[in-house]
Design an enzyme around this catalytic site. Sequence first.
Site, PDB file in Angstrom:
ATOM      1  CB  CYS A 118      -1.058  -0.060   1.266  1.00 15.95           C
ATOM      2  SG  CYS A 118      -2.029  -1.484   1.095  1.00 15.95           S
ATOM      3  CG  HIS A 242      -3.304   2.886   2.311  1.00 18.01           C
ATOM      4  ND1 HIS A 242      -3.807   2.677   0.774  1.00 18.01           N
ATOM      5  CD2 HIS A 242      -3.297   2.095   2.984  1.00 18.01           C
ATOM      6  CE1 HIS A 242      -4.251   1.334   1.061  1.00 18.01           C
ATOM      7  NE2 HIS A 242      -3.776   1.030   2.119  1.00 18.01           N
ATOM      8  CG  ASN A 272      -6.742  -1.218   1.551  1.00 15.88           C
ATOM      9  OD1 ASN A 272      -6.284  -0.829   0.209  1.00 15.88           O
ATOM     10  ND2 ASN A 272      -6.537  -1.567   2.595  1.00 15.88           N
TER      11      ASN A 272
HETATM   12  O1  UT7 Z   1      -3.936  -1.621   3.412  1.00 15.81           O
HETATM   13  C1  UT7 Z   1      -2.910  -1.789   4.320  1.00 15.81           C
HETATM   14  C2  UT7 Z   1      -3.466  -1.153   5.535  1.00 15.81           C
HETATM   15  N1  UT7 Z   1      -4.575  -1.791   6.281  1.00 15.81           N
HETATM   16  C3  UT7 Z   1      -5.250  -1.347   7.290  1.00 15.81           C
HETATM   17  O2  UT7 Z   1      -4.802  -0.220   7.656  1.00 15.81           O
HETATM   18  C4  UT7 Z   1      -6.318  -2.246   7.922  1.00 15.81           C
HETATM   19  C5  UT7 Z   1      -6.050  -1.869   9.147  1.00 15.81           C
HETATM   20  N2  UT7 Z   1      -7.027  -2.786  10.195  1.00 15.81           N
HETATM   21  C6  UT7 Z   1      -8.646  -2.327  10.102  1.00 15.81           C
HETATM   22  O3  UT7 Z   1      -9.021  -1.482   9.521  1.00 15.81           O
HETATM   23  C7  UT7 Z   1      -9.245  -3.001  11.245  1.00 15.81           C
HETATM   24  O4  UT7 Z   1      -8.583  -3.569  12.056  1.00 15.81           O
HETATM   25  C8  UT7 Z   1     -10.409  -4.047  10.528  1.00 15.81           C
HETATM   26  C9  UT7 Z   1     -11.455  -2.973   9.806  1.00 15.81           C
HETATM   27  C10 UT7 Z   1      -9.627  -4.682   9.608  1.00 15.81           C
HETATM   28  C11 UT7 Z   1     -11.141  -4.648  11.516  1.00 15.81           C
HETATM   29  O5  UT7 Z   1     -11.733  -3.827  12.480  1.00 15.81           O
HETATM   30  P1  UT7 Z   1     -11.585  -4.051  14.216  1.00 15.81           P
HETATM   31  O6  UT7 Z   1     -12.270  -3.085  14.773  1.00 15.81           O
HETATM   32  O7  UT7 Z   1     -10.167  -4.207  14.320  1.00 15.81           O
HETATM   33  O8  UT7 Z   1     -12.502  -5.535  14.098  1.00 15.81           O
HETATM   34  P2  UT7 Z   1     -11.889  -7.123  14.499  1.00 15.81           P
HETATM   35  O9  UT7 Z   1     -10.993  -7.761  13.597  1.00 15.81           O
HETATM   36  O10 UT7 Z   1     -11.291  -6.836  16.137  1.00 15.81           O
HETATM   37  O11 UT7 Z   1     -13.159  -7.826  14.775  1.00 15.81           O
HETATM   38  C12 UT7 Z   1     -14.199  -7.602  15.846  1.00 15.81           C
HETATM   39  C13 UT7 Z   1     -15.109  -8.544  15.536  1.00 15.81           C
HETATM   40  C14 UT7 Z   1     -14.732  -9.909  15.564  1.00 15.81           C
HETATM   41  O12 UT7 Z   1     -15.806 -10.591  16.274  1.00 15.81           O
HETATM   42  P3  UT7 Z   1     -15.706 -10.702  17.845  1.00 15.81           P
HETATM   43  O13 UT7 Z   1     -14.328 -11.509  17.908  1.00 15.81           O
HETATM   44  O14 UT7 Z   1     -15.304  -9.500  18.631  1.00 15.81           O
HETATM   45  O15 UT7 Z   1     -16.868 -11.622  18.419  1.00 15.81           O
HETATM   46  C15 UT7 Z   1     -14.785 -10.345  14.151  1.00 15.81           C
HETATM   47  O16 UT7 Z   1     -14.904 -11.716  14.196  1.00 15.81           O
HETATM   48  O17 UT7 Z   1     -15.978  -8.402  14.281  1.00 15.81           O
HETATM   49  C16 UT7 Z   1     -15.887  -9.472  13.741  1.00 15.81           C
HETATM   50  N3  UT7 Z   1     -15.849  -9.437  12.166  1.00 15.81           N
HETATM   51  C17 UT7 Z   1     -16.567  -9.102  11.432  1.00 15.81           C
HETATM   52  N4  UT7 Z   1     -18.045  -9.187  11.815  1.00 15.81           N
HETATM   53  C18 UT7 Z   1     -18.832  -8.926  10.555  1.00 15.81           C
HETATM   54  C19 UT7 Z   1     -14.743  -9.208  11.498  1.00 15.81           C
HETATM   55  N5  UT7 Z   1     -14.896  -9.381  10.058  1.00 15.81           N
HETATM   56  C20 UT7 Z   1     -16.275  -9.054  10.167  1.00 15.81           C
HETATM   57  C21 UT7 Z   1     -17.068  -8.932   9.042  1.00 15.81           C
HETATM   58  N6  UT7 Z   1     -18.492  -8.732   9.302  1.00 15.81           N
HETATM   59  N7  UT7 Z   1     -16.577  -8.716   7.622  1.00 15.81           N
END
Ligand code: UT7
Length: 317
Positions: A118, A242, A272
């Site tokens: 990225c 980005h 993204n």
């Molecule tokens: O391009 C390179 C740079 N990339 C980035 O900068 C991405 C950086 N990361 C992020 O933007 C965020 O970490 C994400 C958007 C990827 C994820 O957000 P988060 O608030 O960190 O969520 P998480 O991964 O901690 O997941 C929270 C919950 C989990 O459930 P539990 O364990 O709390 O029950 C996941 O299983 O959300 C669940 N989950 C979803 N639920 C519905 C994960 N993906 C999904 C989904 N739909 N698509």
Amino acid sequence: MVRSDRRFARITAVSHATPARIVTNDDLSALMDTSDEWIRSRTGICARRLAADDVKTSDLALEVAEKLLAKSGLSADKLDFILVATITPDSQMPSTAARVQTKIGATNAFAYDLSAACSGFVFALATADKFIASGAYRCGIVIGAETLSKVIDWSDRSTAVLFGDGAGGVLLEASADMPFVQAEKLRTDGSRADSLTAGPDKLQMDGRAIFDFAVRDVPKNISETLTLGQLTADNIDYFVLHQANSRILDKMAQKLHTSREKFPQNMDRYGNTSAASIPLLLSELTETGTLKLDGSQTVLLCGFGGGLTWGSLIITL
Ligand code: UT7
């Protein structure tokens, strides 16, 4: 090519290309256990463009290159180089850039791909600036292009909803005017590589780890780059970052004590798009007249992602 007097580079045209197919969050909700509410509130993403099976990264990059030449009126044989930043090349060999070079008839240009995830477009633009500033070359094209849909694990909802396909690029020409890059700081930390990988397996990301990296290391890098340029956030007209997550942009604005309005975004429509995200946004901002390409604006570009890689360029537009 003989080295001649050092000179400055300028962006003289910007363009982008996106696949026609729009896939909304609701479309994805019909395919996997997710929801528009989750995707929108966690990321700011509402839709993404996905390429058809027979559309490759070079097809999107080619469209960008053709648009740049059409906008500028420059003939392809005047180009000295073509750089394509991508993590989804059509093949390991030949490069995506070589495919573009031959299709546009840039018979005098050298061309190669650059892989910095990225951050790829920022790294490639910094490289291209040096080619022109050295006096060895007069003009070239820098493109960020991706078909991430081909490397996404569609069974993994935690990554599948985030990414999209697209391309954007700039024409860079020698100019006597003023410095193009006012300050830059590019970084890589391979020791943290495992938190975001793709190939030979499908894309995998530790979202939390990358989020933490983005909101810790990246604002520090932006601040350091501002200091190098003897500038403050107030001197920057726009921070073109980005496009991974609108919450990351919120945090950046907070940490830099500057207005969130200076952080334009289009991840709501494209998701993204990795190396394509910054030039795609630059192109849209140019089309709306927000960015003018007349030398009157100071813009900070910042990429961050796999590698880990990150880096900022402060440029005059
Ligand atoms: O391009 C390179 C740079 N990339 C980035 O900068 C991405 C950086 N990361 C992020 O933007 C965020 O970490 C994400 C958007 C990827 C994820 O957000 P988060 O608030 O960190 O969520 P998480 O991964 O901690 O997941 C929270 C919950 C989990 O459930 P539990 O364990 O709390 O029950 C996941 O299983 O959300 C669940 N989950 C979803 N639920 C519905 C994960 N993906 C999904 C989904 N739909 N698509």
